[in-house]
Design a protein around this motif. Sequence first.
Motif, mmCIF file in Angstrom:
data_model
loop_
_atom_site.group_PDB
_atom_site.id
_atom_site.type_symbol
_atom_site.label_atom_id
_atom_site.label_comp_id
_atom_site.label_asym_id
_atom_site.label_seq_id
_atom_site.Cartn_x
_atom_site.Cartn_y
_atom_site.Cartn_z
ATOM 1 N N THR A 17 0.828 -1.211 0.000
ATOM 2 C CA THR A 17 0.000 0.000 0.000
ATOM 3 C C THR A 17 0.853 1.247 0.000
ATOM 4 O O THR A 17 0.511 2.259 -0.597
ATOM 5 C CB THR A 17 -0.917 0.001 1.228
ATOM 6 N N ARG B 234 -1.844 2.957 -20.581
ATOM 7 C CA ARG B 234 -3.212 3.080 -20.061
ATOM 8 C C ARG B 234 -4.140 3.487 -21.204
ATOM 9 O O ARG B 234 -4.740 4.555 -21.193
ATOM 10 C CB ARG B 234 -3.261 4.094 -18.920
ATOM 11 N N ALA C 79 -4.421 7.567 -15.282
ATOM 12 C CA ALA C 79 -3.931 6.992 -14.027
ATOM 13 C C ALA C 79 -4.812 5.811 -13.635
ATOM 14 O O ALA C 79 -5.847 5.554 -14.251
ATOM 15 C CB ALA C 79 -3.942 8.048 -12.924
ATOM 16 N N GLU C 80 -4.375 5.106 -12.616
ATOM 17 C CA GLU C 80 -5.169 3.981 -12.124
ATOM 18 C C GLU C 80 -6.367 4.488 -11.326
ATOM 19 O O GLU C 80 -7.474 3.999 -11.477
ATOM 20 C CB GLU C 80 -4.289 3.091 -11.233
ATOM 21 N N PHE C 81 -6.110 5.504 -10.491
ATOM 22 C CA PHE C 81 -7.141 5.979 -9.574
ATOM 23 C C PHE C 81 -7.515 7.420 -9.902
ATOM 24 O O PHE C 81 -6.642 8.271 -10.084
ATOM 25 C CB PHE C 81 -6.633 5.891 -8.131
ATOM 26 N N LEU D 8 1.710 9.430 0.607
ATOM 27 C CA LEU D 8 1.616 8.392 1.641
ATOM 28 C C LEU D 8 1.268 6.996 1.117
ATOM 29 O O LEU D 8 1.290 6.036 1.890
ATOM 30 C CB LEU D 8 0.564 8.799 2.688
ATOM 31 N N THR D 9 0.949 6.862 -0.153
ATOM 32 C CA THR D 9 0.594 5.517 -0.679
ATOM 33 C C THR D 9 1.287 5.298 -2.016
ATOM 34 O O THR D 9 1.880 6.207 -2.582
ATOM 35 C CB THR D 9 -0.923 5.361 -0.898
ATOM 36 N N ARG D 10 1.173 4.066 -2.499
ATOM 37 C CA ARG D 10 1.718 3.735 -3.827
ATOM 38 C C ARG D 10 0.627 3.796 -4.903
ATOM 39 O O ARG D 10 0.816 3.280 -6.005
ATOM 40 C CB ARG D 10 2.333 2.332 -3.797
ATOM 41 N N ILE D 11 -0.508 4.406 -4.563
ATOM 42 C CA ILE D 11 -1.583 4.484 -5.552
ATOM 43 C C ILE D 11 -1.172 5.429 -6.679
ATOM 44 O O ILE D 11 -0.701 6.546 -6.425
ATOM 45 C CB ILE D 11 -2.890 4.992 -4.900
ATOM 46 N N ASP D 12 -1.361 4.956 -7.905
ATOM 47 C CA ASP D 12 -1.084 5.798 -9.068
ATOM 48 C C ASP D 12 -2.350 6.601 -9.357
ATOM 49 O O ASP D 12 -3.224 6.176 -10.104
ATOM 50 C CB ASP D 12 -0.723 4.911 -10.271
ATOM 51 N N LEU E 107 -4.708 0.969 5.791
ATOM 52 C CA LEU E 107 -3.392 1.617 5.740
ATOM 53 C C LEU E 107 -2.975 2.061 7.141
ATOM 54 O O LEU E 107 -1.855 1.823 7.568
ATOM 55 C CB LEU E 107 -3.432 2.822 4.794
ATOM 56 N N LEU F 50 -8.344 2.737 0.266
ATOM 57 C CA LEU F 50 -7.698 1.422 0.172
ATOM 58 C C LEU F 50 -8.686 0.295 0.423
ATOM 59 O O LEU F 50 -8.581 -0.777 -0.183
ATOM 60 C CB LEU F 50 -6.513 1.350 1.138
ATOM 61 N N GLY G 92 -11.816 0.484 -0.455
ATOM 62 C CA GLY G 92 -12.551 0.399 -1.719
ATOM 63 C C GLY G 92 -11.738 -0.265 -2.832
ATOM 64 O O GLY G 92 -12.303 -0.830 -3.764
ATOM 65 N N MET G 93 -10.410 -0.224 -2.720
ATOM 66 C CA MET G 93 -9.564 -0.842 -3.749
ATOM 67 C C MET G 93 -9.152 -2.269 -3.417
ATOM 68 O O MET G 93 -8.412 -2.897 -4.175
ATOM 69 C CB MET G 93 -8.296 0.004 -3.974
ATOM 70 N N THR G 94 -9.623 -2.761 -2.285
ATOM 71 C CA THR G 94 -9.197 -4.112 -1.887
ATOM 72 C C THR G 94 -10.352 -5.048 -1.548
ATOM 73 O O THR G 94 -10.127 -6.236 -1.324
ATOM 74 C CB THR G 94 -8.261 -4.048 -0.653
#
Lengths: 760, 264
Positions: free
Chosen positions: A366, A464, B41-43, B87-91, B180, B259, B261-263
Motif C-alpha cells: 500500500t 493506459r 492513471a489507475e485511480f 503516503l501511498t503507492r496508488i497511481d 493503511l 484502500l 474500496g480498492m481491496t
Amino acid sequence: MFQLLFKYPGAVFRKGQFVLLGKWPGWLLVVAMVAAAVGLALLIRWKLRNAAPEVRNWRAWVVWGIQSAFVALVLFLLWQPAILVAELSSQQNIIAVVVDDSRSMSIADSEGKTREAAAVEALEGGVLAGLRQRFQTRLYRLGRELTPADGPREIMPVAPATRIGDNLKRLATETSDLPVGAIVLLSDGGQNSAGGGSGISRDVLQALRNRRLPVHTVGFGKEQSAHDVEIEDVSIAASVIAESRISATVSLTQRGYAGKKAKLTVRDGAKEIAGREITLAADGRMQAEPVFFPAGAAGAKSLTFSMETLSGEENLANNTMTRPIVVSDAKRRILYLEGEPRWEYKFIRRAEAEDPTVQLVSMLRTSENKIYRQGISDPSELANGFPARPENLFSYTGIIIGSVDADYFTPLQQELLREYVDRRGGGILFLGGRFSLSDGGWGASSLNDLLPTILPQGKNNFHRNAATVELTAQGLNSPITQLLDDPAKNAQRWKKLTYLADYEDAGAPKPGATVLADLRAGRRKLPLLITESYGHGRTAILATGGTWRWQMSEALGDLSHDLFWQQLLRWLVAESPGPVVASMPERLLMDEGRVSLKAQVRDKQFQQTTNAHVTAHIVGPQGTDAFIDLTPSGSTPGLYETEWTAEKAGTYLAELTAESAGGQPQELGRDVVMFQREDGVAENFHTEQNRRLLEQLASDTGGRYWTPSELKNLPGDVSYSEAGISVRNTKQLWDMPVVFLLLLGLPITEWLLRRNWGVI
Amino acid sequence: MKCTHIALAILAASAGCAALWAQRTGDFGFGNDDSPTNVKAEFYWSRLAYSTNIASNFGGYGHRWRSSWSRDYPKADRQFLISMHRLTRIDGRPTEQVVTLDSDEIFNYPWIYAVQVESWTFSEKEAKRLREYLLKGGFLMVDDFHGTEDWENFMNGMRLVLPDAEVEDLRSGDEIFHTLYDIDDKMQIPGEQYVWTGRTYEKDGYQPKWRAIRDSKGRIIVAICHNMHLGDAWEWADDPNYPETFASMAFRVGLDYILYGMTH
C-alpha cells in the motif's frame, strides 16, 4: 498354379534359403554369365555386317538377349541351384489350433453366418483333417483366458474379452517342452489388451520368436462396417477441482455418416451435464472433439460420454464410454503479490471469493514500507514479507505476481520462484502493470527464463489505453477461456467484451508457449494471455491490469469476469502436486483386476522422502475394503508402490496416506485416486475385423495371413517351420517345370521372331 | 454610441473578473481533456455530481459553483490527492474527476465521493445506475451532512438506490479502519466553522456517526460519515487556525476508505 510351375509351394521359397550345390564358387557363375553375354555380343556384332538387312538394327540385340538368357540359364543349372528349408517331421509335431471365442465372434457378418460359425465350419471343412494327416493337433479357445477344447463344436462366442497377445505368450510358455510346430489362429483380431492397447506387444512377439513359432492367422468378419459411430477414447484428467469447468477430449470414428450431425452428451449418473452437436468427419477418420462441462460438487464420479444413436447403426454398444474422475474440494491456496493498489487486485479477489476451491492469500504494497495482507490463515503468515524459505513458499499451489519490480525479490527469493515452478511443480501467473514484465525489469532478471515470452526492450511498454480482446485458435479450445459452451458463441462473446483499461506489450511468445488470447490496441495486435509449461510446473502472462472493466462495465449479473478469473486460477493450480501424489498406469481396467498403485512422497521442501510409511485404503463395490502398505521403489527415490487385485467389476477409490517414520509419526500428506474395472465392455468396441493386426502378427512371426477361402493350402504351408521337430530338406530346383519351359521357350521364341522378320 | 461602448466595456470587465475568479478557484468544470494535469492513471478521485431536491436548483445539478455536490470542490479533492501521493503507492491522477449518473461513464470510476447528500435525489434511471454501480463493486463515500433531518433526507435518496439496505454503525475493529492506518480512536471531525464557533458539531449532529451499508457478502459498499465534514478538514488542512488533529484524522480516514474500496 504356382506349385505346378515351380514344383514346390510358395512357402518353400518364402521360408527357405537359396543355395548353389555345385562345387564351383558363386562368383564364377556371374563371371561366366557376363563373359558369355559379352562373347555373344561380339560374335553378333562381327557377323552383323554379313547378316540380312532385316536384322541389322535393334532386332540383333533382341536375338542377343534371348541367346544370352538361354546361356545364363544353362550355366545357372550347371551350378546346381537348390532351396534349403526346414520342414516339420511328419507325425512328430503338434499344431496348436487356437479359436477366438470372444463375444465379438458372435457377430453375423460372414456371409450370413456368425464369425464363430464360419471358423468352426472352416475347421471342420478340411483344415483340421488336413493338419491331422501329418500332425497332431491341439485345439484351444482364446478369450480372456486360453483353455483347451475337445472339438470345434464346443467353442461358443461368449468370452467377455480377447487377449490375443497375452494368451499366445502363455501358449508359447506353457508348451515349451512340447514339439509345437506352428500356431493357427482363427480370429477377428479384436484384441483388447489389459493395457488398453490394440496391438501385439514386443514381449509377446519375442516369446514367439524365441521358439521360432510361426503364427498363421485366419481372419473372420467384415473389415469395415457400413454404418457405425464408435467412441475410440475419452481423455480426461484423473482429478479435478470441485465446481470448476473441466474439459475432456472425445475421440471417435464413423462410417457411413460423413457430414451428418450427431449429439455428444456427458452424463453424471442419469443427469446430463453437457451436450453439443458435432458434425461427423469423413469415413474412418479419427475425430477429436473437446467438450466442456462443470465438475460439480466434490466426490468420486463415473462420467458417461455418449454419441447419439443414428438410424441404421450396426453396433450400438460402442457409442458409450465411461471414465472415473475424482472431484476434489481441497482448498488451493494461491499467493498473490501486488506491488501497488489497483482495481485489478480488488476484482480478482472478488472473483475468487466466489470460488470455494481457491483461497487467495494476498500481499499488497500500500505504501513504500507497508504491506496489507488478506486471506491469511493466522497473523504470522507473511508477516515478514514475501517467503524466503522453500517450506513457506512451496505450501502455496499457485502464485500471482502483479505490478511488482523484479528487484523487489532478493536473489534467494528469485531462485525460490524458479524452483517453485521447476521442481515443486507450481504455477506462476504474471500480470501486466506499471512495474510488471519489461517495465519492471523482469527481462534482465534471473527469472526471465520463467516467462513464456521474450520481453521487449525498454521500460515504456505499459499503456493506459483501451484494448479489445479476441481468442486465438488455441484459446477457442482452452477451458480457461470458455465463457460459453458453444465455441462459436464463445468466440463472439470475447469479441464483444468491453475493452480493457490498460495493456502491456509482453513481447513475442517463446517456442513452446501457447497464446490463448490476443489484444488489439489501435492497429497493434499483441499477445494477451500466454501460457507455457516449465519444468514440472507452468507459467502464464496476462498482459493487462485492466480486466476489472469486464466486471464494472458489463451488465449486472454478467459472469464473464469472475468465470474467466476462476478458470484461469484453477488452471494455474489444478496440476500443482501435493506432498503425496497417487498414480496408477491405467485407471480403467478392462476385464482384469491387476492394479499397480504408486505414490510419490515429498516433504515440506518438496524433496523426495525415502523413509515414509505409505498405506493405501481401498474401498470398492460390494463392501470391498482393504488396507495395503506400499513399499519404496528400488529405482526411484521417494516413489512407493504396490500391487493389488480388484476382484469385482465396479468403481474403486484408493486413498494413499504417507506418514513420517519415527517414534511420533506425522502425516506428510494424502491423495486419492479412482479406478474402475469393467468386464465385458471392451468387446463392444473395435468389432470390425482387425486384419492389420492379424497380418502383422503373422508377418512378425514367420506365418501368413489367410482368408477363409484360401485355407485348402494351409495344412501344406504349415509344414515349413523351424519350430518343433523339423529337418532341413534340400529342394533341387533344376527339375522345376518352369526351367524346362524356359529351355524350350527361349529358342522357340528366337525361331518364331526370325521367321516373323523373314530372315529364315 | 458612447453608452453602448461603456456597456460593452462593463460587460467585458465583468467577464474578465469572472474568468479570473474561476481560475483562482479551479475551473469547476467536468474535466478538461487538454489540461496538462489530465493524465491517465489507475485511480481518479471521483466526485459525484448528483441532482438535488432543492427548489432553487430546479431539480438539476444546479448552478455549478453553488450546488451542494461541489462543496469544498476542488481544493479539498486536490489537497487530499497530494497526501495520497505522498503516503501511498496508488497511481492517482493529481486532479479530481466529476462523475454523474447520466451515463455509464461512472462505471470507469469504481470509487466515488459525495457531499451534502441530504439534498440528493435520483430519478429512477439514476437510482438504478447507482444501484448497479454499487452491486458490481463500486464504492461510495458520503460526507458533510449533519443532524437528524439531514439523515432522513439522505436516507430518502439512499432508499431509492438500495431499498432494502441496512445501515450499521461501524466498530473500531472493522477492516475499513485498518487498511493503511489502524484508526482505533476516532473523533468528530468538524468543518471549517469550528475555527470561528469552536463547535465540532452542526445542527443537532452532536455525535459522529461512522456508518456503512454492506453488500450480501458483508463488504462495505457505502461508507457514511455523518455529523462530520472530512472534506473541510482536507480543504482547510493548510489553514493555521484549523486544528491539525482533525486534519490528520481526516486524511487517515480518507486513505483507509480508498484502500478499502480498492481491496474489498
